[in-house]
Scaffold this active site. Sequence first.
Site, PDB file in Angstrom:
ATOM      1  N   HIS A  52       0.083 -11.959   1.257  1.00  0.00           N
ATOM      2  CA  HIS A  52      -0.723 -10.661   0.534  1.00  0.00           C
ATOM      3  C   HIS A  52      -2.032 -12.293  -0.456  1.00  0.00           C
ATOM      4  O   HIS A  52      -2.606 -12.020  -0.827  1.00  0.00           O
ATOM      5  CB  HIS A  52      -0.046  -9.902  -0.003  1.00  0.00           C
ATOM      6  N   SER A 103     -13.487  -5.052   1.946  1.00  0.00           N
ATOM      7  CA  SER A 103     -14.112  -4.540   0.564  1.00  0.00           C
ATOM      8  C   SER A 103     -15.128  -4.968   1.293  1.00  0.00           C
ATOM      9  O   SER A 103     -16.740  -5.146   0.556  1.00  0.00           O
ATOM     10  CB  SER A 103     -13.547  -4.832  -1.003  1.00  0.00           C
ATOM     11  N   PRO A 104     -15.999  -5.248   2.652  1.00  0.00           N
ATOM     12  CA  PRO A 104     -17.105  -5.371   3.100  1.00  0.00           C
ATOM     13  C   PRO A 104     -18.534  -4.699   2.683  1.00  0.00           C
ATOM     14  O   PRO A 104     -19.756  -4.756   2.794  1.00  0.00           O
ATOM     15  CB  PRO A 104     -17.062  -5.487   4.551  1.00  0.00           C
ATOM     16  N   LEU A 105     -17.884  -3.440   2.110  1.00  0.00           N
ATOM     17  CA  LEU A 105     -19.026  -2.441   1.584  1.00  0.00           C
ATOM     18  C   LEU A 105     -19.563  -2.011   0.384  1.00  0.00           C
ATOM     19  O   LEU A 105     -19.891  -1.141   0.030  1.00  0.00           O
ATOM     20  CB  LEU A 105     -19.270  -0.394   2.251  1.00  0.00           C
ATOM     21  N   GLY A 106     -18.517  -3.350  -0.651  1.00  0.00           N
ATOM     22  CA  GLY A 106     -19.068  -3.403  -2.085  1.00  0.00           C
ATOM     23  C   GLY A 106     -18.004  -2.152  -3.153  1.00  0.00           C
ATOM     24  O   GLY A 106     -18.743  -1.843  -4.107  1.00  0.00           O
ATOM     25  N   ARG A 107     -17.199  -1.547  -2.632  1.00  0.00           N
ATOM     26  CA  ARG A 107     -16.853  -0.945  -3.155  1.00  0.00           C
ATOM     27  C   ARG A 107     -16.967   0.044  -2.859  1.00  0.00           C
ATOM     28  O   ARG A 107     -16.817   1.592  -3.824  1.00  0.00           O
ATOM     29  CB  ARG A 107     -15.383  -1.241  -4.186  1.00  0.00           C
ATOM     30  N   GLY A 108     -18.262   1.051  -2.332  1.00  0.00           N
ATOM     31  CA  GLY A 108     -18.893   1.995  -2.249  1.00  0.00           C
ATOM     32  C   GLY A 108     -20.489   1.906  -2.613  1.00  0.00           C
ATOM     33  O   GLY A 108     -21.399   2.471  -2.905  1.00  0.00           O
ATOM     34  N   PHE A 109     -20.564   0.851  -3.584  1.00  0.00           N
ATOM     35  CA  PHE A 109     -21.765   0.943  -4.112  1.00  0.00           C
ATOM     36  C   PHE A 109     -22.817   0.055  -2.747  1.00  0.00           C
ATOM     37  O   PHE A 109     -24.187   0.809  -3.454  1.00  0.00           O
ATOM     38  CB  PHE A 109     -22.040  -0.847  -4.570  1.00  0.00           C
ATOM     39  N   TYR A 158       0.708  -1.315   0.173  1.00  0.00           N
ATOM     40  CA  TYR A 158      -0.284  -0.631   0.554  1.00  0.00           C
ATOM     41  C   TYR A 158       1.104   1.425   0.062  1.00  0.00           C
ATOM     42  O   TYR A 158       1.668   1.052   1.208  1.00  0.00           O
ATOM     43  CB  TYR A 158      -0.988   0.023   1.150  1.00  0.00           C
TER      44      TYR A 158
END
Length: 328
Positions: free
Chosen positions: A124, A203-209, A57
């Site tokens: 990773h 990404s538990p929030l679907g990358r913003g979707f 990162y």
Amino acid sequence: MIPKRKLGSQGLEVSAIGLGCMGMSQSYGPANEQESIAVIHRAIAEGCTFLDTAEVYGPFANEELLGRALQGKRDQVTIATKFGFHIEGGKINGTNSQPAHIRAVVDASLKRLQTDHIDLLYQHRVDKAVPIEDVAGTVGDLVKAGKVRYFGLSEAGAKTIRRAHKVHQVSALQSEYSLWERNLEAEIIPTLKELGIGLVPFSPLGRGFLTGTAQRAESYAEGDFRRGDPRFQGANFDANMAAAKLVQHLATAKGVKPGQLALAWLLAKGDFIVPIPGTKRERYLLENIAAASIRLDASDLAALDRALSPDAVSGPRYGEMHMSMVDR
């Protein structure tokens, strides 16, 4: 304060919701160190003490940021970081989990993080050129040396998980999993339950979707990860926005934010699951943390499962190169 959960059977206890720090180092737009450090400090104050980073990162910048942010606070947090890529000239050039490389990466990570041990060390991405037994054995040696406390894998398949676990116990698997991305349900999650391994969904929030904040790929700045994400492009984007609205309607009926509902769904799937939503904004951090207090009953879970079934999302979750690194 956020309740605690255990990852694996070796005693690793972490906050039930963690903080993904990747986006603080330009993977999702420009970085602001002062704001990011303030978010990290607020997270710690609120009991969100499971902090996730990786050498790649930045590269390297995210670990350095965390090292600076944790001065005087190291004993209050659990640090997870990752090895497994060959980084040259600031760019990823394939995977590398050769034992000598793992040892060198850990020493470098310890310096950047300004600490004498890493709490949870993940591979990773699986390196097809190095037997996973050699990887597990090397991490086991680092555990014996006191440089690492627990061993984890990321985006590993069931066979790889089993082979690694026989050599050195795997405490956690970090993989993408959410209402939006259900690829783990058929084989991976049953394997984790059988072996007593924790799951750390990124990404538990679907990358913003799932929060309703996603935009078309071309709307993001150069260098933003989402510009190359197939799900943000063309007809995929239109179909995915329509699918995500179903979750937004359910959240409104429940009186919570869509992202909170998505996190509560994950937490309700099992006490071995610890999501790590990423944010660099204090407002969103507090929203995410509040999800730990939301309770969903069986009818709520069934409604969410129906609203966003595994086949509802359009497009692969990565481009071809990144998908080739997922061990399935």
